[in-house]
Design a protein around this motif. Sequence first.
Motif, PDB file in Angstrom:
ATOM      1  N   SER A 135      -4.672  -3.401   4.651  1.00  0.00           N
ATOM      2  CA  SER A 135      -4.560  -2.964   3.262  1.00  0.00           C
ATOM      3  C   SER A 135      -4.625  -1.443   3.107  1.00  0.00           C
ATOM      4  CB  SER A 135      -5.640  -3.629   2.399  1.00  0.00           C
ATOM      5  OG  SER A 135      -6.939  -3.312   2.869  1.00  0.00           O
ATOM      6  N   ARG A 136      -4.982  -0.733   4.170  1.00  0.00           N
ATOM      7  CA  ARG A 136      -4.972   0.733   4.106  1.00  0.00           C
ATOM      8  C   ARG A 136      -3.581   1.305   4.380  1.00  0.00           C
ATOM      9  NH1 ARG A 136      -6.880  -1.331   8.682  1.00  0.00           N
ATOM     10  NH2 ARG A 136      -6.588  -0.295  10.696  1.00  0.00           N
ATOM     11  N   TYR A 137      -2.628   0.454   4.691  1.00  0.00           N
ATOM     12  CA  TYR A 137      -1.239   0.879   4.931  1.00  0.00           C
ATOM     13  C   TYR A 137      -0.630   1.422   3.637  1.00  0.00           C
ATOM     14  CZ  TYR A 137       3.781   0.466   5.901  1.00  0.00           C
ATOM     15  OH  TYR A 137       5.128   0.716   6.058  1.00  0.00           O
ATOM     16  N   THR A 138       0.094   2.537   3.753  1.00  0.00           N
ATOM     17  CA  THR A 138       0.853   3.094   2.626  1.00  0.00           C
ATOM     18  C   THR A 138       2.229   3.510   3.129  1.00  0.00           C
ATOM     19  OG1 THR A 138       0.276   5.434   2.953  1.00  0.00           O
ATOM     20  CG2 THR A 138      -1.308   4.085   1.694  1.00  0.00           C
ATOM     21  N   LEU A 139       3.084   3.929   2.237  1.00  0.00           N
ATOM     22  CA  LEU A 139       4.410   4.395   2.640  1.00  0.00           C
ATOM     23  C   LEU A 139       4.330   5.662   3.483  1.00  0.00           C
ATOM     24  CD1 LEU A 139       6.503   3.712  -0.591  1.00  0.00           C
ATOM     25  CD2 LEU A 139       6.670   2.538   1.603  1.00  0.00           C
TER      26      LEU A 139
END
Length: 200
Positions: A135-139
């Motif tokens: 959930s810490r993934y971003t673009l």
Amino acid sequence: MTIRYGCFFSYAHGHHAYMSKFKTDLADALRCYLEPHLDNEAELFVDSEQLGGGDDLDRKIALALCQSVCMIVIYTPKYEAHAYTRREFAAMQLIEEERRHWYPLPSHLIIPVIMTRHPLSLPPQISEGMYVDFSRYTLATGDLKTNPDFLPDIDRIVQRIVAHYHFLKYSIPPGHDCSRFVLPDIPPEWRATPPPHFPR
């Protein structure tokens, strides 16, 4: 039965870059690290890549699930709201129950990967057992294949798939026929549990 895929990708489709990029980045990373472990099987079944117009969707999905070693669930709150993804989840639970009689399962066949957390809580279908939290993934995250923050989790997923792969390879009963496997009826909706202070 022939093993054709290391893993089946189950996910809710999205129209925008965030969901699309995460699915692509995770698929690329898993293909990269699964390839040395498999014989001639494809690393992944991803419906957007392997299904075409005019395909019998239920038939192709059921066959691919049965011919896969494990299933990755890319969990977002959108996943639990879609009847079709819940059917895929229920189908892999049936496959797991069958394979439990073939070999001593080292773990569950369903590997939840949390892309976006539900604001209240994860549904029990996802939170029971091992899941991997992305959930810490971003673009702005960059390539998952080389990102040291995510590589331990990628490795956990790969090792889990590989363990099942080696058990399954030598345990398939003679004459087992995946063409008879069908997707189950639509299971009930999942419900994240509201905290006690949340109005019901």
